[in-house]
Design a protein around this motif. Structure first.
Motif, PDB file in Angstrom:
ATOM      1  N   ALA A  29     103.611 -25.785  71.163  1.00 19.93           N
ATOM      2  CA  ALA A  29     104.197 -26.804  70.291  1.00 19.93           C
ATOM      3  C   ALA A  29     103.421 -28.110  70.265  1.00 19.93           C
ATOM      4  O   ALA A  29     103.064 -28.591  69.194  1.00 19.93           O
ATOM      5  N   LEU A  30     103.141 -28.701  71.410  1.00 19.30           N
ATOM      6  CA  LEU A  30     102.575 -30.052  71.465  1.00 19.30           C
ATOM      7  C   LEU A  30     101.345 -30.068  72.374  1.00 19.30           C
ATOM      8  O   LEU A  30     101.459 -30.303  73.577  1.00 19.30           O
ATOM      9  N   PRO A  31     100.153 -29.836  71.817  1.00 15.06           N
ATOM     10  CA  PRO A  31      98.946 -29.718  72.643  1.00 15.06           C
ATOM     11  C   PRO A  31      98.676 -30.902  73.554  1.00 15.06           C
ATOM     12  O   PRO A  31      98.180 -30.738  74.657  1.00 15.06           O
ATOM     13  N   GLY A  32      99.007 -32.114  73.120  1.00 12.95           N
ATOM     14  CA  GLY A  32      98.736 -33.284  73.946  1.00 12.95           C
ATOM     15  C   GLY A  32      99.478 -33.293  75.263  1.00 12.95           C
ATOM     16  O   GLY A  32      99.078 -33.988  76.210  1.00 12.95           O
ATOM     17  N   ARG A  80     104.560 -33.650  58.393  1.00 11.41           N
ATOM     18  CA  ARG A  80     104.526 -35.110  58.411  1.00 11.41           C
ATOM     19  C   ARG A  80     104.957 -35.674  59.757  1.00 11.41           C
ATOM     20  O   ARG A  80     104.650 -36.824  60.083  1.00 11.41           O
ATOM     21  N   ILE A  81     105.678 -34.887  60.529  1.00  9.01           N
ATOM     22  CA  ILE A  81     106.059 -35.288  61.878  1.00  9.01           C
ATOM     23  C   ILE A  81     105.036 -34.798  62.888  1.00  9.01           C
ATOM     24  O   ILE A  81     104.687 -35.504  63.834  1.00  9.01           O
ATOM     25  N   PHE A  82     104.536 -33.595  62.668  1.00  7.18           N
ATOM     26  CA  PHE A  82     103.645 -32.959  63.635  1.00  7.18           C
ATOM     27  C   PHE A  82     102.366 -33.776  63.870  1.00  7.18           C
ATOM     28  O   PHE A  82     101.980 -34.030  65.015  1.00  7.18           O
ATOM     29  N   GLU A  83     101.698 -34.183  62.799  1.00 10.41           N
ATOM     30  CA  GLU A  83     100.409 -34.866  62.961  1.00 10.41           C
ATOM     31  C   GLU A  83     100.523 -36.180  63.728  1.00 10.41           C
ATOM     32  O   GLU A  83      99.758 -36.408  64.668  1.00 10.41           O
ATOM     33  N   PRO A  84     101.464 -37.092  63.375  1.00  9.91           N
ATOM     34  CA  PRO A  84     101.581 -38.312  64.172  1.00  9.91           C
ATOM     35  C   PRO A  84     101.929 -38.062  65.638  1.00  9.91           C
ATOM     36  O   PRO A  84     101.451 -38.766  66.531  1.00  9.91           O
ATOM     37  N   VAL A  85     102.752 -37.040  65.890  1.00  5.76           N
ATOM     38  CA  VAL A  85     103.103 -36.720  67.277  1.00  5.76           C
ATOM     39  C   VAL A  85     101.870 -36.260  68.047  1.00  5.76           C
ATOM     40  O   VAL A  85     101.640 -36.668  69.194  1.00  5.76           O
ATOM     41  N   VAL A  86     101.057 -35.392  67.426  1.00  5.97           N
ATOM     42  CA  VAL A  86      99.834 -34.930  68.079  1.00  5.97           C
ATOM     43  C   VAL A  86      98.910 -36.095  68.376  1.00  5.97           C
ATOM     44  O   VAL A  86      98.335 -36.205  69.471  1.00  5.97           O
ATOM     45  N   ILE A  87      98.751 -36.996  67.419  1.00  3.60           N
ATOM     46  CA  ILE A  87      97.860 -38.146  67.618  1.00  3.60           C
ATOM     47  C   ILE A  87      98.366 -39.037  68.744  1.00  3.60           C
ATOM     48  O   ILE A  87      97.603 -39.446  69.630  1.00  3.60           O
ATOM     49  N   ALA A  88      99.679 -39.333  68.731  1.00  2.00           N
ATOM     50  CA  ALA A  88     100.239 -40.192  69.772  1.00  2.00           C
ATOM     51  C   ALA A  88     100.098 -39.560  71.150  1.00  2.00           C
ATOM     52  O   ALA A  88      99.695 -40.228  72.120  1.00  2.00           O
TER      53      ALA A  88
END
Length: 281
Positions: A43-46, A262-270
Motif C-alpha cells: 500500500a504505502l512504499p514510504g 489524487r490521494i495516493f500520490e501526495p501520500v507517497v511523496i510525503a
C-alpha cells in the motif's frame, strides 16, 4: 534469558536460531517495524524506510540491515502475488544493469565499512534523496498531465515523462536504488520518485514497485549472506515477526484497493520525505 516476555507470544524457533536479548520496548519497535514493512509492500512504499529506522534503533546497523531484508522479503511474497498482473516488466528489465551495479557497490561498501560509517553514509544518502525528491516534484508541477484518463487497473500510463524515459535517469535512479537498498534497505525514496515520474496509476505503481524489490532483494540475498548480514540471529528475528508482516501486507492490500490516485500520490511523496528524516541521525 530474554529481558522481556514478548518473544513468548511469537512462534517457537529451532535452537539453532537464537533470539537476541531484547527488552519489551525493543520488541515493540521490531513488531512495529514488521507491520510497516508489510503495509509498505502492498500500500504505502514510504513506510518501509520508517521500518528501517525503527529496526536500526534497536539493532546494530549491519544486523538491522539483515533483519529488515528478511522482513521485507516476506512482504515481497505477498506483494508479488497481490499485484501479479500489474507490473511494468519492460521498465524493470531496462533498470536491471544499473540496479545490479548499485547492489554490488553497496555490498563492497558494507564489507569494508564499520557500523558508524554505515550510519553516516545512510544519512548522507537520504539527505540527498530528499533534495532529489523536492527537485523532481518541482519540475513535475509544470509538466503536462497525460491526455488520456486511465483506469486504476491499467498496467502503465500512456507515456513516460522525459525524465523517466532518459537512459541517464535510469542509470542514476537504478544504481542509486541498488546501492541504498543494499546498504540500508532504503531504496524506496528513489524508486518512489522514479515510478511517480513514470505516471503510473495506483495498482501499476504498487505492482511495479513490488516486482522491482522482489527481484532486487533476491539479488541482495547472497551478498547479504556472504558478508554476514543474514545470519542465525537475523533469521530468528525475521521468523519471529513474519506473522505480523503477513497480516499487515494483507491489510495494506485492502487499503490500496480503496485509495484514489489524487490521494495516493501526495501520500507517497510525503512518506518518501518523512520516512527519510529519522535515518539522518
Amino acid at each position: 534469558m530474554l529481558a522481556s516476555p514478548v518473544p513468548c507470544l511469537l512462534p517457537a524457533l529451532p535452537a539453532a536460531l537464537p533470539l537476541p536479548d531484547l527488552g519489551a520496548a525493543d520488541w515493540a519497535m521490531l513488531i512495529a517495524a514488521a507491520a510497516l514493512a508489510g503495509i509498505a509492500k502492498t500500500a504505502l512504499p514510504g513506510a518501509a524506510t520508517i521500518a528501517v529506522a525503527l529496526c536500526a534503533a534497536v539493532l546494530p546497523a549491519k544486523e538491522s540491515t539483515g533483519a529488515m531484508l528478511l522482513m521485507l522479503m516476506t512482504g515481497d511474497l505477498l506483494a508479488v502475488w497481490a499485484y501479479r498482473r500489474d507490473a511494468d516488466l519492460a521498465m524493470l528489465r531496462r533498470l536491471v544493469p544499473a540496479v545490479v551495479t548499485g547492489v554490488a557497490a553497496g555490498a563492497i561498501f558494507l564489507a569494508l565499512a564499520s557500523n558508524d560509517s554505515t550510519r553516516r553514509v545512510i544519512g548522507a544518502l537520504l539527505l540527498a534523496l530528499i533534495a532529489i525528491t523536492l527537485w523532481q516534484r518541482r519540475r513535475a508541477v509544470g509538466s503536462p498531465s497525460p491526455a488520456v484518463e486511465q483506469s486504476p487497473t491499467a498496467p502503465r500510463a500512456p507515456g513516460l515523462s522525459a525524465t523517466a524515459a532518459s537512459p541517464a535517469a535510469r542509470l542514476i535512479y537504478g544504481s542509486l536504488a541498488g546501492f541504498t537498498t543494499m546498504v540500508a534497505n532504503a531504496g524506496g525514496p528513489v524508486t518512489s520518485m522514479y515510478f511517480l515520474a513514470c505516471r503510473y496509476p495506483v495498482k501499476a505503481f504498487l505492482g511495479t514497485t513490488a516486482w522491482f524489490f522482489f527481484a532486487v532483494n533476491l539479488v541482495k540475498l547472497p551478498f547479504s549472506v556472504s558478508i554476514g548480514l543474514v545470519n542465525p540471529t537475523t533469521v530468528a528475528l525475521a521468523v519471529a515477526v513474519a506473522p505480523v508482516v503477513v497480516l499487515a501486507a494483507l491489510a495494506g492490500r485492502r487499503l490500496a484497493q480503496r485509495m484514489e490516485q489524487r490521494i495516493f500520490e501526495p501520500v507517497v511523496i510525503a512518506l518518501t520525505i518523512i520516512s527519510a528524516l529519522p535515518l539522518l541521525v
